[in-house]
Design a protein around this motif. Structure first.
Motif, PDB file in Angstrom:
ATOM      1  N   TRP A  27      -6.939  -9.881  -3.803  1.00 47.56           N
ATOM      2  CA  TRP A  27      -5.665  -8.992  -3.834  1.00 47.56           C
ATOM      3  C   TRP A  27      -5.343  -8.402  -2.624  1.00 47.56           C
ATOM      4  O   TRP A  27      -4.477  -8.487  -2.000  1.00 47.56           O
ATOM      5  CB  TRP A  27      -5.611  -8.122  -4.746  1.00 47.56           C
ATOM      6  N   LEU A  28      -6.683  -8.034  -2.066  1.00 52.09           N
ATOM      7  CA  LEU A  28      -5.722  -6.865  -0.913  1.00 52.09           C
ATOM      8  C   LEU A  28      -5.784  -8.117   0.449  1.00 52.09           C
ATOM      9  O   LEU A  28      -5.548  -7.378   1.625  1.00 52.09           O
ATOM     10  CB  LEU A  28      -7.420  -6.258  -0.634  1.00 52.09           C
ATOM     11  N   GLN A  29      -6.753  -9.284   0.470  1.00 56.71           N
ATOM     12  CA  GLN A  29      -7.247 -10.119   1.121  1.00 56.71           C
ATOM     13  C   GLN A  29      -5.792 -11.273   1.931  1.00 56.71           C
ATOM     14  O   GLN A  29      -4.741 -11.324   2.380  1.00 56.71           O
ATOM     15  CB  GLN A  29      -8.738 -10.660   1.870  1.00 56.71           C
ATOM     16  N   HIS A  30      -5.487 -12.150   0.568  1.00 54.93           N
ATOM     17  CA  HIS A  30      -5.159 -12.938   0.190  1.00 54.93           C
ATOM     18  C   HIS A  30      -4.133 -12.752  -1.295  1.00 54.93           C
ATOM     19  O   HIS A  30      -4.511 -13.204  -2.576  1.00 54.93           O
ATOM     20  CB  HIS A  30      -5.891 -14.569  -0.079  1.00 54.93           C
ATOM     21  N   PRO A  31      -3.609 -12.371  -1.241  1.00 55.38           N
ATOM     22  CA  PRO A  31      -2.876 -11.621  -2.685  1.00 55.38           C
ATOM     23  C   PRO A  31      -1.461 -13.463  -3.091  1.00 55.38           C
ATOM     24  O   PRO A  31      -1.642 -13.131  -4.432  1.00 55.38           O
ATOM     25  CB  PRO A  31      -1.241 -10.784  -2.299  1.00 55.38           C
ATOM     26  N   GLU A  32      -1.263 -14.083  -2.604  1.00 56.65           N
ATOM     27  CA  GLU A  32      -1.062 -14.852  -2.666  1.00 56.65           C
ATOM     28  C   GLU A  32      -1.499 -16.427  -3.425  1.00 56.65           C
ATOM     29  O   GLU A  32      -0.681 -16.638  -3.620  1.00 56.65           O
ATOM     30  CB  GLU A  32       0.248 -15.107  -1.186  1.00 56.65           C
ATOM     31  N   ARG A  33      -2.805 -16.027  -3.455  1.00 58.52           N
ATOM     32  CA  ARG A  33      -3.574 -16.289  -4.250  1.00 58.52           C
ATOM     33  C   ARG A  33      -3.809 -16.544  -5.261  1.00 58.52           C
ATOM     34  O   ARG A  33      -5.113 -16.724  -6.628  1.00 58.52           O
ATOM     35  CB  ARG A  33      -4.560 -16.685  -3.626  1.00 58.52           C
ATOM     36  N   VAL A  34      -3.950 -15.084  -5.630  1.00 63.93           N
ATOM     37  CA  VAL A  34      -4.246 -14.168  -7.256  1.00 63.93           C
ATOM     38  C   VAL A  34      -2.771 -14.934  -8.940  1.00 63.93           C
ATOM     39  O   VAL A  34      -1.451 -14.708  -8.485  1.00 63.93           O
ATOM     40  CB  VAL A  34      -4.108 -12.665  -6.866  1.00 63.93           C
ATOM     41  N   TRP A  35      -3.146 -15.049  -9.348  1.00 63.27           N
ATOM     42  CA  TRP A  35      -2.052 -15.609 -10.234  1.00 63.27           C
ATOM     43  C   TRP A  35      -0.938 -14.842 -10.741  1.00 63.27           C
ATOM     44  O   TRP A  35      -0.273 -15.058 -10.816  1.00 63.27           O
ATOM     45  CB  TRP A  35      -2.875 -16.167 -11.150  1.00 63.27           C
ATOM     46  N   VAL A  36      -1.684 -13.662 -11.303  1.00 70.08           N
ATOM     47  CA  VAL A  36      -0.275 -12.704 -11.155  1.00 70.08           C
ATOM     48  C   VAL A  36       0.528 -12.596 -11.013  1.00 70.08           C
ATOM     49  O   VAL A  36       1.511 -12.473 -11.103  1.00 70.08           O
ATOM     50  CB  VAL A  36      -1.762 -11.131 -11.959  1.00 70.08           C
ATOM     51  N   ARG A  37       0.307 -12.844  -9.201  1.00 64.59           N
ATOM     52  CA  ARG A  37       1.676 -12.356  -8.544  1.00 64.59           C
ATOM     53  C   ARG A  37       1.935 -12.814  -8.136  1.00 64.59           C
ATOM     54  O   ARG A  37       3.443 -13.528  -8.137  1.00 64.59           O
ATOM     55  CB  ARG A  37       0.985 -11.965  -6.465  1.00 64.59           C
ATOM     56  N   LYS A  38       1.657 -15.065  -8.806  1.00 64.24           N
ATOM     57  CA  LYS A  38       2.721 -15.593  -9.160  1.00 64.24           C
ATOM     58  C   LYS A  38       3.145 -16.003 -10.072  1.00 64.24           C
ATOM     59  O   LYS A  38       4.630 -15.757 -10.005  1.00 64.24           O
ATOM     60  CB  LYS A  38       1.603 -16.994  -8.957  1.00 64.24           C
TER      61      LYS A  38
END
Length: 242
Positions: A27-38
């Motif tokens: 989340w700190l580095q690549h939040p676009e890869r976290v499913w919750v953000r999607k």
């Protein structure tokens, strides 16, 4: 030390013993890869698409009636101002319109909260998410404007959502505060302040600021609708965060 070397060291520090990033580190580095953000992104996208034009209407009419008292000093404007006030408060539909406004206020609150989550662009890009590159292509510019405006106006828009919810459904607020404040002194003061905050009733300077800031939700809606249509209807590739 070269910049890329610093990033490499930071990435190594964030790695777990097993060689993979934890969810928090990702989340700190690549939040676009976290499913919750999607998930939050699509909630934000579809709520924004559904209430976008409504927010534009509330934004423009709300900015106008900040100066309600001043405008009504001119007798010829009284009926027009009252019409705008009724449009803003009740959608010209009495109690039914106020109920719709309550749903709209809930939507604004959800947009604020989901927007706060999906705004985070990663630890290496967060400073760039606070500004707008005025020379960038229109899609990039719209993304930057939406992101930066959303960050800087977050507390104001959330306040308008909460106070709008209170105006639409005052009884739950009164009951909640009644459990805490039996004398109603704190309740009356708090809800009065909430009303004053909604319209910026703190003097001419605050009214001027509220009038300008009141147009920000309209800009957020217009840029959000454009980005939504670009992605959903035109099937254009998403704008990369940074």
């Amino acid at each position: 030390m070269r910049p890329e070397s610093k990033h490499s060291i930071a990435a190594l520090i964030l790695l777990d013993v097993g060689g993979e990033m934890s969810t928090w580190q990702l989340w700190l580095q690549h939040p676009e890869r976290v499913w919750v953000r999607k998930c939050f992104f699509y909630i934000h996208l579809w709520i924004g698409a559904g209430v976008g034009l409504y927010i534009v209407l509330m934004s423009i009419t709300g900015s106008l009636i900040v100066y309600r008292n001043e405008l009504e000093r001119a007798p010829s404007l009284v009926s027009s101002v009252e019409w705008i006030v009724d449009l803003h408060e009740n959608l010209l539909s009495g109690r039914n319109g106020r109920f719709v406004n309550g749903i709209g206020a809930i939507s604004v609150i959800f947009l604020c909260l989901t927007g706060a989550v999906i705004w985070w662009p990663g630890i290496s890009n967060w400073r760039r998410a606070l500004t707008v590159n005025w020379r960038s292509p229109f899609a990039r510019f719209s993304w930057d404007l939406h992101s930066a405006l959303g960050f800087w106006s977050f507390l104001f828009v959330l306040m308008w959502g909460i106070s709008g919810l209170y105006f639409a459904f005052p009884q739950p607020f009164n009951s909640l505060f009644g459990l805490i404040d039996r004398s109603d002194h704190f309740t009356d003061q708090t809800l009065n302040w909430l009303s004053l905050l909604h319209f910026g009733r703190f003097g001419w300077f605050a009214e001027a600021v509220w009038t300008l800031l009141g147009l920000v939700p309209a800009l957020l809606s217009v840029t959000g609708i454009f980005l939504c249509c670009r992605r959903v209807i035109l099937k254009a590739p998403p704008v990369r965060p940074y």
